[in-house]
Design an enzyme around this catalytic site. Structure first.
Site, PDB file in Angstrom:
ATOM      1  N   SER A 537       0.827  -1.209   0.000  1.00 28.93           N
ATOM      2  CA  SER A 537       0.000   0.000   0.000  1.00 28.93           C
ATOM      3  C   SER A 537       0.857   1.252   0.000  1.00 28.93           C
ATOM      4  O   SER A 537       0.455   2.299  -0.514  1.00 28.93           O
ATOM      5  CB  SER A 537      -0.914  -0.007   1.235  1.00 28.93           C
ATOM      6  OG  SER A 537      -0.136  -0.074   2.430  1.00 28.93           O
ATOM      7  N   GLU A 538       2.034   1.201   0.610  1.00 30.94           N
ATOM      8  CA  GLU A 538       2.935   2.366   0.637  1.00 30.94           C
ATOM      9  C   GLU A 538       3.285   2.822  -0.772  1.00 30.94           C
ATOM     10  O   GLU A 538       3.204   4.011  -1.108  1.00 30.94           O
ATOM     11  CB  GLU A 538       4.199   2.008   1.413  1.00 30.94           C
ATOM     12  CG  GLU A 538       5.199   3.162   1.467  1.00 30.94           C
ATOM     13  CD  GLU A 538       6.523   2.743   2.066  1.00 30.94           C
ATOM     14  OE1 GLU A 538       7.371   3.628   2.253  1.00 30.94           O
ATOM     15  OE2 GLU A 538       6.705   1.539   2.310  1.00 30.94           O
ATOM     16  N   GLU A 539       3.665   1.860  -1.614  1.00 33.50           N
ATOM     17  CA  GLU A 539       4.048   2.193  -2.970  1.00 33.50           C
ATOM     18  C   GLU A 539       2.868   2.742  -3.756  1.00 33.50           C
ATOM     19  O   GLU A 539       2.986   3.700  -4.519  1.00 33.50           O
ATOM     20  CB  GLU A 539       4.630   0.970  -3.692  1.00 33.50           C
ATOM     21  CG  GLU A 539       6.005   0.541  -3.215  1.00 33.50           C
ATOM     22  CD  GLU A 539       5.940  -0.273  -1.937  1.00 33.50           C
ATOM     23  OE1 GLU A 539       4.845  -0.365  -1.352  1.00 33.50           O
ATOM     24  OE2 GLU A 539       6.980  -0.800  -1.499  1.00 33.50           O
ATOM     25  N   ALA A 542       2.148   6.355  -2.583  1.00 34.05           N
ATOM     26  CA  ALA A 542       3.222   7.275  -2.946  1.00 34.05           C
ATOM     27  C   ALA A 542       3.223   7.576  -4.438  1.00 34.05           C
ATOM     28  O   ALA A 542       3.314   8.735  -4.857  1.00 34.05           O
ATOM     29  CB  ALA A 542       4.569   6.691  -2.518  1.00 34.05           C
TER      30      ALA A 542
END
Length: 642
Positions: A537-539, A542
Site C-alpha cells: 500500500s505504501e508504494e 506514494a
C-alpha cells in the site's frame, strides 16, 4: 583529331584541288638582305584571327615547307622562317589558309557625322563593316571609337550605333603569294644604289616640334628573341640626350628638321635552337610639320583614368587597349612618375611592362599592352600608372577594396553560432557541476515558502531475500541519510524510521508524502517478480500522489542495471521514460558516502535547491572524499551528530 585532319587536307591541297579552288589575296613583294634572318607571317584578317590551318610551299613545288626547327627554312605556326637568307632563296612562296568552320560575324555601324566647319547642318550617314570572329565580339564596341574617318572631316562630331551581326562562311581556302627577292643590301657602303625601294614599314615620319619615336620592325615568331638593339644615322651610331633606345623604339625628344636622314637599327636575334643572328633594318626618315587629323589620334580604350580595387600582396595584370591606324608609328608604353615602368623598377623588377600584341583590321590595328604587378605593395596605392599611345594617355589608380560588411556579418553570426554551440556542448557535459555550483553560490529562498517539511520521500522495496535486504536497507537507512542529510543538509522521510508509533500506515504515508518535494524510488531488478506496486500500500499511495495528485518530481535509483523495463509495472515504465534514472555506482562501504562522487552529484542535481546550509554542512563539504567518517576532525564529528 579534327585539327590534324584539316591540316592534312590542307597539305594535300595543291594535289587534289584546282587552281580556282583557293582564292588569291594578291602578291606581296619582299626584298630582304642576304645573310640575315627573315620571317613572313601568313595572316589574312579576319580569317586568321580564328582557327585556321596554314601550310607553306615554294612554287611550283608541291612539297610543303619543313616544320623541323633545325632546318634553315622551316614553318613555325603561320610563319615561314629563313635562318639565314641565301641568294638562292629568291622565288615565289605560297601560303594556303584553310578555315576550320569558325563562325565569322560582320558587325555594321551607322555613323552620324557632322562637319563643324560646314554651314550644312544636315548630318551625313556613313555605314561601316568590320568582320570579326564571334570570340572577339566584344571588339565591336571598341572599334566604333576609331574607324579612320575620311580626311576632309577635319573637325567632326560623330555617333556610332551598332546595327547588327551577319554570319560569314569561313570554311574556305585563301592563298597568299609572296615574291621574295634577296639582295645584297648595306645601310653603309658602295652598293647602296643597288638597293630596291624600301617598303612602307621602312619609311617613317617624325613630327617636328614634339617628342616622337622610330620603330625597329622585328617581325619574327615567338621562338625568336631580339636583344641589344643599336641605332645608327648616316652610318654613325646615335648618341645624345635627345635619343633613348627603349625596346624596339628609338625615342626622339623635340624633333627638328635636322633629324631627317637614313637610319638603321641593328639587333641580335636568338632562336630557340640557341643560334644567334644579326638583323639590320634600314629606315628612311622624313620630317613632317603638318598637323595630323583628329581621326588619326590613337584612342586608348582602357584604362579610362579609373581606379582598380586590389588586395595588398596580390598579383595583378592590367591591359592597355589601343586602336591606332596602320601608318602611325606612335610610341606605346607604360609610365609611372613620368618614368618608363621598366626603368623605374629596373632593380626590383616587381612591376614590368608586358609584350605588345595586336590584331589587324582593314583600316587600323587593335593593340594590347599589359603591365604586371608581381606583388602589390602599399606604396602602389594612389599612384597613377599611365598608358601612353602617341599624344594619348590614360591612367589607372590602385586602391584597397572596401570592407566586405556582408562577410563580417556572416562571420560574426557564424562565430556567435559556434560560441553558442560550444556553450551548449559544454553545458551538456558539465551541466550537473554548473547547477550544483550555482546552487551553492546563490542560495534560493523558494524552498522556505512552499510549505513542505521534507525534501524527499524515500520509497524502497522490502524483498524477502536476506542478501538483497541488507544491500537495500544499507543504502536507505545508512548511506542516504549520511550523504543527503548530514553532508548536504537535506531532510528525508523514510517509512519505518520517521513515523510515530501507533499511527495508521495509510494516514502516515498520505500525510507525509504531501509534505515532501521529491519522491525517491529505489528499485532492484533481482527482486522476485518485481511486483512491488501491486502488493504494498505504501508504494501505491506514494506513486499515486507523485504522478497524479501533486505532480511531484521522481528520482528513480537503480540498485543494479535494469536491462528490460517491460517486466516492470507501467507506472515505473512511465517514470523511467519521463524522469530517467540514476544507477548506483558505488559499494556499500563507508567510502561510498561522499557527496562529491558522480552518483551523488546526479542525485543532488535532481534534488530541490537548498537554503543556506548549516555550519556542519559547510564544514563537511570541504572534507576530502578519501577520509572515512572515523577520520574526520573532532569538530566535524561533533557537528555532524548534532
Amino acid at each position: 583529331m579534327l585539327s590534324l585532319l584539316l591540316c592534312g587536307a590542307s597539305i594535300a591541297l595543291p594535289l587534289f584541288v584546282g587552281a580556282d579552288s583557293c582564292k588569291d589575296t594578291g602578291v606581296q613583294n619582299e626584298t630582304p638582305a642576304i645573310g640575315q634572318p627573315f620571317a613572313f607571317n601568313c595572316t589574312y584578317p579576319p580569317i586568321t584571327s580564328g582557327k585556321v590551318c596554314v601550310t607553306w610551299y615554294k612554287y611550283p613545288s608541291r612539297t610543303p615547307i619543313s616544320k623541323n626547327i633545325e632546318s634553315r627554312i622551316h614553318q613555325e605556326e603561320q610563319w615561314i622562317l629563313f635562318l639565314p637568307l641565301k641568294m638562292g632563296d629568291s622565288g615565289i612562296y605560297q601560303c594556303f589558309i584553310k578555315g576550320r568552320n569558325s563562325k565569322l560575324m560582320r558587325c555594321t555601324w551607322l555613323s552620324r557625322i557632322l562637319n563643324l566647319f560646314s554651314l550644312v547642318t544636315v548630318p551625313q550617314s556613313v555605314f561601316h563593316d568590320v568582320d570579326i570572329f564571334e570570340e572577339h565580339k566584344q571588339l565591336c564596341d571598341v572599334l566604333s571609337l576609331n574607324l579612320g574617318l575620311p580626311g576632309h572631316f577635319f573637325m567632326t562630331r560623330f555617333r556610332m550605333r551598332l546595327l547588327g551581326w551577319n554570319t560569314i562562311d569561313t570554311n574556305s581556302c585563301h592563298r597568299i603569294n609572296v615574291n621574295l627577292t634577296v639582295f645584297e643590301k648595306y645601310f653603309c657602303g658602295t652598293l647602296r644604289d643597288s638597293q630596291p625601294s624600301l617598303s612602307d614599314e621602312y619609311k617613317q615620319i617624325l613630327h617636328a616640334g614634339r617628342d616622337d619615336s622610330l620603330t625597329c620592325h622585328l617581325n619574327f615568331p615567338k621562338s625568336c628573341f631580339s636583344d641589344s638593339i643599336r641605332w645608327y644615322k648616316d652610318c654613325k651610331e646615335i648618341k645624345g640626350e635627345r635619343f633613348t633606345s627603349w625596346k624596339t623604339k628609338l625615342l626622339v625628344n623635340n624633333v627638328s628638321t635636322e633629324d631627317k636622314g637614313s637610319y638603321a637599327c641593328q639587333a641580335t636575334l636568338t632562336h630557340s635552337t640557341g643560334k644567334q643572328y644579326t638583323v639590320v633594318n634600314s629606315i628612311a626618315v622624313n620630317i613632317s610639320e603638318k598637323l595630323q587629323y583628329i581621326g588619326r589620334i590613337p584612342e586608348i580604350v582602357y584604362p579610362k583614368n579609373n581606379s582598380i580595387e586590389v588586395q595588398l600582396g596580390a598579383t595583378l595584370i592590367v591591359d592597355c587597349n589601343i586602336t591606332d591606324t596602320w601608318e602611325n608609328t606612335n610610341l606605346r608604353c607604360w609610365t609611372v612618375n613620368n618614368t618608363l615602368v621598366d626603368i623605374y623598377y629596373r632593380e626590383s623588377k616587381r612591376i614590368r611592362e608586358g609584350i605588345e600584341t595586336h590584331i589587324s583590321f582593314p583600316r587600323h590595328n587593335f593593340y594590347t599592352m599589359n603591365i604586371t604587378f608581381s606583388e602589390v605593395k602599399m606604396e602602389d596605392y594612389g599612384r597613377p600608372f599611365t598608358c601612353h599611345a602617341g599624344v594619348s594617355a590614360a591612367h589607372f589608380i590602385l586602391k584597397l577594396p572596401a570592407p566586405n560588411l556582408q562577410a563580417y556579418v556572416i562571420g560574426g553570426l557564424l562565430t556567435l553560432a559556434g560560441v553558442a554551440l560550444c556553450a551548449t556542448c559544454i553545458y551538456n557535459i558539465f551541466k550537473i557541476d554548473i547547477v550544483l555550483w550555482y546552487r551553492s553560490a546563490f542560495h534560493s529562498a523558494e524552498t522556505l515558502k512552499d510549505g513542505k517539511l521534507y525534501d524527499a520521500y524515500v520509497l524502497y522495496p522490502k524483498p524477502r531475500r536476506e542478501v538483497q535486504s541488507n544491500d537495500v536497507e544499507t543504502l536507505v537507512l545508512k548511506i542516504l541519510p549520511e550523504v543527503l542529510e548530514r553532508q548536504c543538509g537535506y531532510k528525508l522521510f523514510i517509512f519505518g524510521r520517521d513515523e510515530f508509533p501507533g499511527q495508521a500506515v495509510a494516514n502516515v504515508i498520505d500525510e507525509n508524502i504531501r509534505l515532501c518535494r521529491r519522491l525517491i524510488i529505489i528499485i532492484s531488478p533481482t527482486s522476485p517478480s518485481f511486483d512491488l506496486l501491486k502488493n504494498m500500500s505504501e508504494e501505491q499511495i506514494a506513486v499515486y500522489n507523485a504522478l497524479i495528485q501533486d505532480g511531484m518530481k521522481v528520482i528513480l535509483i537503480e540498485l543494479e542495471k535494469v536491462k528490460d523495463y517491460t517486466a516492470m509495472p507501467e507506472s515505473i515504465q512511465y517514470i523511467r521514460q519521463k524522469h530517467g534514472s540514476v544507477q548506483w555506482s558505488g559499494d556499500f562501504t563507508e567510502r561510498s558516502q561522499c557527496a562529491k562522487t558522480k552518483f551523488w552529484k546526479k542525485v543532488r542535481y535532481h534534488m530541490p535547491p537548498r537554503r543556506r546550509p548549516s555550519l556542519a554542512v559547510q564544514l563537511l563539504k570541504h572534507m576530502p572524499c578519501d577520509l572515512l567518517p572515523g577520520e574526520w576532525p573532532l569538530s566535524a564529528r561533533i557537528l555532524s551528530n548534532m
